[in-house]
Design a protein around this motif. Structure first.
Motif, mmCIF file in Angstrom:
data_model
loop_
_atom_site.group_PDB
_atom_site.id
_atom_site.type_symbol
_atom_site.label_atom_id
_atom_site.label_comp_id
_atom_site.label_asym_id
_atom_site.label_seq_id
_atom_site.Cartn_x
_atom_site.Cartn_y
_atom_site.Cartn_z
ATOM 1 N N ALA A 41 -4.193 -9.352 1.606
ATOM 2 C CA ALA A 41 -5.129 -10.036 2.504
ATOM 3 C C ALA A 41 -6.550 -9.916 1.969
ATOM 4 O O ALA A 41 -6.979 -8.838 1.554
ATOM 5 N N GLY A 42 -7.285 -11.027 1.999
ATOM 6 C CA GLY A 42 -8.671 -11.024 1.574
ATOM 7 C C GLY A 42 -9.591 -10.472 2.644
ATOM 8 O O GLY A 42 -9.176 -10.136 3.755
ATOM 9 N N ARG A 43 -10.894 -10.386 2.305
ATOM 10 C CA ARG A 43 -11.847 -9.812 3.237
ATOM 11 C C ARG A 43 -11.958 -10.625 4.513
ATOM 12 O O ARG A 43 -11.959 -10.071 5.614
ATOM 13 N N PHE A 44 -12.068 -11.937 4.378
ATOM 14 C CA PHE A 44 -12.214 -12.775 5.563
ATOM 15 C C PHE A 44 -10.962 -12.711 6.423
ATOM 16 O O PHE A 44 -11.038 -12.652 7.654
ATOM 17 N N TYR A 45 -9.801 -12.704 5.772
ATOM 18 C CA TYR A 45 -8.550 -12.641 6.530
ATOM 19 C C TYR A 45 -8.437 -11.295 7.252
ATOM 20 O O TYR A 45 -8.001 -11.243 8.413
ATOM 21 N N ARG A 46 -8.829 -10.204 6.577
ATOM 22 C CA ARG A 46 -8.777 -8.893 7.229
ATOM 23 C C ARG A 46 -9.732 -8.835 8.404
ATOM 24 O O ARG A 46 -9.422 -8.257 9.443
ATOM 25 N N PHE A 47 -10.910 -9.457 8.263
ATOM 26 C CA PHE A 47 -11.862 -9.458 9.372
ATOM 27 C C PHE A 47 -11.319 -10.260 10.548
ATOM 28 O O PHE A 47 -11.424 -9.841 11.711
ATOM 29 N N ARG A 48 -10.712 -11.420 10.242
ATOM 30 C CA ARG A 48 -10.244 -12.302 11.309
ATOM 31 C C ARG A 48 -8.994 -11.772 12.002
ATOM 32 O O ARG A 48 -8.848 -11.933 13.215
ATOM 33 N N ARG A 49 -8.119 -11.119 11.254
ATOM 34 C CA ARG A 49 -6.844 -10.704 11.817
ATOM 35 C C ARG A 49 -6.780 -9.224 12.188
ATOM 36 O O ARG A 49 -5.900 -8.829 12.957
ATOM 37 N N VAL A 50 -7.680 -8.411 11.662
ATOM 38 C CA VAL A 50 -7.651 -6.977 11.955
ATOM 39 C C VAL A 50 -8.900 -6.544 12.718
ATOM 40 O O VAL A 50 -8.817 -6.021 13.841
ATOM 41 N N THR A 51 -10.069 -6.772 12.121
ATOM 42 C CA THR A 51 -11.303 -6.262 12.718
ATOM 43 C C THR A 51 -11.639 -6.971 14.020
ATOM 44 O O THR A 51 -11.887 -6.317 15.052
ATOM 45 N N LEU A 52 -11.673 -8.305 13.983
ATOM 46 C CA LEU A 52 -12.115 -9.057 15.157
ATOM 47 C C LEU A 52 -11.246 -8.814 16.391
ATOM 48 O O LEU A 52 -11.785 -8.578 17.489
ATOM 49 N N PRO A 53 -9.910 -8.839 16.296
ATOM 50 C CA PRO A 53 -9.121 -8.567 17.509
ATOM 51 C C PRO A 53 -9.343 -7.170 18.074
ATOM 52 O O PRO A 53 -9.334 -6.986 19.299
ATOM 53 N N LEU A 54 -9.558 -6.175 17.201
ATOM 54 C CA LEU A 54 -9.712 -4.805 17.675
ATOM 55 C C LEU A 54 -11.078 -4.545 18.296
ATOM 56 O O LEU A 54 -11.219 -3.649 19.133
ATOM 57 N N ILE A 55 -12.108 -5.279 17.877
ATOM 58 C CA ILE A 55 -13.430 -5.074 18.480
ATOM 59 C C ILE A 55 -13.711 -6.082 19.595
ATOM 60 O O ILE A 55 -14.797 -6.060 20.171
ATOM 61 N N MET A 56 -12.742 -6.952 19.896
ATOM 62 C CA MET A 56 -12.969 -7.959 20.922
ATOM 63 C C MET A 56 -13.310 -7.349 22.285
ATOM 64 O O MET A 56 -14.186 -7.871 23.002
ATOM 65 N N PRO A 57 -12.660 -6.248 22.718
ATOM 66 C CA PRO A 57 -13.096 -5.640 23.990
ATOM 67 C C PRO A 57 -14.559 -5.205 23.969
ATOM 68 O O PRO A 57 -15.273 -5.348 24.970
ATOM 69 N N SER A 58 -15.015 -4.682 22.835
ATOM 70 C CA SER A 58 -16.424 -4.283 22.723
ATOM 71 C C SER A 58 -17.335 -5.505 22.751
ATOM 72 O O SER A 58 -18.417 -5.478 23.357
ATOM 73 N N ILE A 59 -16.919 -6.588 22.094
ATOM 74 C CA ILE A 59 -17.709 -7.816 22.125
ATOM 75 C C ILE A 59 -17.800 -8.359 23.548
ATOM 76 O O ILE A 59 -18.865 -8.798 23.994
ATOM 77 N N ALA A 60 -16.672 -8.307 24.275
ATOM 78 C CA ALA A 60 -16.668 -8.800 25.650
ATOM 79 C C ALA A 60 -17.597 -7.971 26.521
ATOM 80 O O ALA A 60 -18.374 -8.515 27.335
ATOM 81 N N THR A 61 -17.555 -6.657 26.381
ATOM 82 C CA THR A 61 -18.426 -5.789 27.169
ATOM 83 C C THR A 61 -19.887 -6.034 26.841
ATOM 84 O O THR A 61 -20.737 -6.157 27.733
#
Length: 300
Positions: free
Chosen positions: A196-216
């Motif tokens: 997985a490339g950097r953008f793919y890792r950000f979109r599929r790993v990082t972004l879903p896991l920090i989504m609760p923090s983004i929502a808050t």
């Protein structure tokens, strides 16, 4: 034994009682008093009379609906930019680059510096005669002459947004940076091993896991931006021609500048109602998205 157990059950509530009393004194009583004043014609006079919903009728019969629309445009634009820029900044700060700790410290001044000082600095930058922005625009041929950013409606509105974004983005970036650092490194390493490339890792790993923090952070930033007073007041005082007058500015002008406390209280109550409705709808949509994500995961 039963009596002892009953005392033990009441003990936590007794510990919470001082905090509850202080909260009711600081928050509860002013709120109740504001609601009471909103049904009166309170002003600079010794007596006040009950007027029912007359103050609320004046709100919607005047220019307040346009103020509400302007407030939501100002809030959504500012919060959207803060979340987008803050997420990008947190991603860069989380990267392994030389001098990362120094860069993290340099991001903090807009948030650490007192708001009034930062806003005064921006007011100088927006000045058409000696401001840096106008000077650079003329030097590079973007402006034909001195341009007073705070003297024109659209320019002043955008100027307040830029200033608010500059002040609020560091907090968003640091908050999301902390969320990113809490993600286990094994997840990124596994994705990297799978190609997985950097953008793919950000979109599929990082972004879903920090989504609760983004929502808050989105909700908190929306509430703070909605109630933001000092930025607009120092820059424009709601002008020119009410172009930057938001609900909080209009409430202040009505209650304090014009001494119409009853009408100002009615506007304050409307602010509480709008923020409560916004928070309720926001949490409802988040719950629906969470349930949809759970169902999608179960189907897989």
């Amino acid at each position: 034994m039963r009596a002892l157990g009953g005392h033990q059950a009441c003990f936590p509530y007794l510990l919470l009682m001082p905090a509850l009393v202080v909260t009711l004194a600081i928050v509860g009583w002013p709120l109740v008093e504001t609601v009471r004043l909103s049904f009166t014609d309170a002003a600079l006079k010794p007596t006040e009379n009950y007027v029912g919903f007359a103050n609320y009728a004046k709100i919607f019969n005047g220019s307040f609906p346009s103020v509400i629309a302007r407030t939501f445009v100002w809030m959504t634009t500012s919060v959207g930019l803060k979340i987008a820029i803050g997420t990008a900044a947190a991603t860069l700060l989380n990267a392994s680059v030389p001098g990362r700790n120094v860069i993290r410290v340099l991001v903090m001044p807009p948030w650490i510096v007192p708001i009034a000082i930062g806003v005064f600095m921006w007011s100088w930058l927006y000045n058409g005669q000696f401001g840096m922005i106008s000077g650079l625009g003329q030097r590079f041929g973007l402006l034909s002459g001195p341009f007073e950013f705070l003297a024109f409606k659209d320019a002043a509105f955008l100027a307040t947004i830029v200033t608010d974004v500059w002040i609020g983005t560091p907090m968003v970036a640091l908050y999301l940076l902390a969320a990113m650092q809490s993600i286990p490194a094994d997840l990124h390493e596994a994705a990297w091993c799978d190609g997985a490339g950097r953008f793919y890792r950000f979109r599929r790993v990082t972004l879903p896991l920090i989504m609760p923090s983004i929502a808050t952070m989105t909700l908190l930033s929306a509430i703070w931006t909605f109630n933001s007073f000092d930025i607009i007041w120092i820059l424009t005082e709601g002008g020119p021609r009410d172009a930057t007058t938001t609900m909080i500015i209009d409430t202040f002008k009505t209650a304090i500048s014009r001494n119409r406390y009853g009408e100002g209280a009615a506007r304050a109550v409307m602010i509480v109602i709008f923020l409560s409705l916004f928070s309720g709808v926001y949490f409802y949509l988040l719950a629906r998205l969470a349930r949809r994500a759970i169902r999608a995961g179960g189907e897989r």
